[in-house]
Design a protein around this motif. Sequence first.
Motif, PDB file in Angstrom:
ATOM      1  N   TYR A 162       0.840  -1.189   0.000  1.00  0.00           N
ATOM      2  CA  TYR A 162       0.000   0.000   0.000  1.00  0.00           C
ATOM      3  C   TYR A 162       0.881   1.245   0.000  1.00  0.00           C
ATOM      4  CZ  TYR A 162       0.820   0.124   5.080  1.00  0.00           C
ATOM      5  OH  TYR A 162       1.388   0.153   6.320  1.00  0.00           O
ATOM      6  N   GLU A 180      -5.248  -2.370  -7.264  1.00  0.00           N
ATOM      7  CA  GLU A 180      -6.477  -1.657  -6.916  1.00  0.00           C
ATOM      8  C   GLU A 180      -7.499  -2.611  -6.300  1.00  0.00           C
ATOM      9  OE1 GLU A 180      -8.036   1.142  -9.746  1.00  0.00           O
ATOM     10  OE2 GLU A 180      -6.111   1.333 -10.760  1.00  0.00           O
ATOM     11  N   ALA A 212      -9.015  -2.455  -3.655  1.00  0.00           N
ATOM     12  CA  ALA A 212     -10.146  -1.776  -3.012  1.00  0.00           C
ATOM     13  C   ALA A 212     -11.343  -1.654  -3.945  1.00  0.00           C
ATOM     14  CB  ALA A 212      -9.718  -0.385  -2.530  1.00  0.00           C
ATOM     15  N   GLU A 213     -11.105  -1.789  -5.263  1.00  0.00           N
ATOM     16  CA  GLU A 213     -12.188  -1.670  -6.237  1.00  0.00           C
ATOM     17  C   GLU A 213     -12.939  -2.986  -6.447  1.00  0.00           C
ATOM     18  OE1 GLU A 213     -12.980   1.234  -7.451  1.00  0.00           O
ATOM     19  OE2 GLU A 213     -11.278   2.192  -6.433  1.00  0.00           O
ATOM     20  N   THR A 258      -2.899  -1.418  -3.153  1.00  0.00           N
ATOM     21  CA  THR A 258      -3.925  -0.376  -3.086  1.00  0.00           C
ATOM     22  C   THR A 258      -3.307   0.948  -2.667  1.00  0.00           C
ATOM     23  OG1 THR A 258      -6.050   0.225  -2.085  1.00  0.00           O
ATOM     24  CG2 THR A 258      -4.472  -0.902  -0.671  1.00  0.00           C
ATOM     25  N   GLN A 276      -5.543   3.062  -1.213  1.00  0.00           N
ATOM     26  CA  GLN A 276      -6.607   3.490  -0.309  1.00  0.00           C
ATOM     27  C   GLN A 276      -6.412   2.877   1.072  1.00  0.00           C
ATOM     28  OE1 GLN A 276     -10.637   3.679  -1.840  1.00  0.00           O
ATOM     29  NE2 GLN A 276      -9.919   3.220  -3.924  1.00  0.00           N
TER      30      GLN A 276
END
Length: 567
Positions: free
Chosen positions: A286, A360, A362-363, A400, A402
Amino acid sequence: MTYPSVTANLWGNIIASMHNGVIVVNSDNQITLMNESAQRLLSVQDDEWKGKSIKSLIPHSRMHEVLEGGEGSIGEKMVISGRACMVNRTPLYENGERVGAIAVIQDISEMDHYQNLLKQMESIIEFSTDGIYVVDQEGVTMQVNTAYEEITGFRREELIGRRMVDLMSEGYFDQSVSLLVLERKQRISIIQRIGGKKDVIVTGNPVFDEQGGLEMVVTSVRDITHLNDLKKELEKAHTFSQIQNNRYTIKSEETEQTLIFRSPQIIKVYEHIKQVAPYPTSILLYGPSGTGKEVMANLIHDLSERREQPFIKINCGAIPEQLLESELFGYEAGAFSGASRNGKIGLLELADKGTVMLDEIAELPLALQVKLLRVLQERQMRRIGGTKSRQLDIRIVAATNQDLRHMIKSGKFREDLFYRLAVVEIAIPSLAERQEDIAPLMDHYFAYFCRQYRIDKQMTHEAKEMLKKYHWPGNVRELRNLIENMIVSVPAKMIEPVHLPLHIQDQSQSDSFFTLKVRVQQFERRIINEVVEKNSSLRKAAEQLGIDHSTLVKKLQRWEKDNKSDR
């Protein structure tokens, strides 16, 4: 030697009909009888042989030894009329007196030919890559080859001479194609399970004699385990070829993806990756966008035991949600409307034994988070529309930019999945936090794109200093793109501060980085370099600039020295 007429006729017919050659000589070693087989062997016709010495037809004949010594000989090999023969000799007596000798000659040249042919056939069978299994008309094993032993693990000693019915009852095979062929008298192929463990495809072929009777069954055996593996690899290769770069990629050996660092922050990250990469545990990377999480994922894969296996990178935010499930898990034929009639292998299955980077993460929709969690827990997956679970051995590297813990609190990310993914957490700092890496990264990308586009350019010390002071909100990705842009967009061979984007120049001006003197020197340098590039010699360039030739040379030498000291 006298016989009753019936007896003489009977013996004459017997001798005349014999397949082997028969020659009778008297005590003077003269031929008194020769049947047709012997005449054909010696190429004599009619009665031209009668009364002749046997030495005239067979110079190396040893019949005289039998006449002299009275002892016969059996099984002596001789070459007669150019053919290999086996000769038996015996003395001939009448009323107790030795009156001659008889020789029986067997032409074995054809026999040798067939024996050699048999040996060749045995060699062909033995060295066949397919297993060969032969039974007779009673279903008794006659022969197996080495390939059959290797495919099945059975030794020929435990099979030859045994009935197929008994071998089946003892669990050697679940069914016998040989028995089916003996029953139906036709070629048959079946899938056979060997020892309850391995599947093979067997084809039984009937062999008939001249009268049409079934003489034996020859069965070829092929291990289809390897074929199944080839089919799976072919399916993978076909899927690899259809991969779209805007959705996901397979690891490539791009030199621009090399990990370049000098800062203590990235040194710490590198040491952490070296420690955990050899183990199959899941890793969560991250950090801000553009910091190089993909490069770190490459490094993890390269330092693991899976380095020779697939490494598939999936951008969870780039694939439409309605397609993401079928892309990840694949589907069976006819699983849904519009599905390929052949089905499709999913990306997770494609990466079996390798590494998957879920960028990604988190998507990822909540519904797919549940399915991914099941994959991580059970180490198996099921295609859409399928009923069979498939074992799966993959290493997950998620990435990620996020805060997943904040997303867990807001109900947008599953907590149980987070802890499955974040067994090891590695934070990648922004480029602004590791300014020691800016210069080596600039040099690397500058050299890379100059080689890539075959362009010879340089950057001034002042331009480099300006870039090193920039805060790089887009991190390494922004730096890389900026360097590529300058390589291809700036016409001058020397990149000056004036060539840098306005927002970088504005930041430098707001930071009062350059004095007026420095700015004038930069402007002078840019003008001189442009004039030098347009002229064929320094003398002509000096004339156009209105300065002495020696002054121009000194300025260029000083600037070149500054550039070298900055490298």
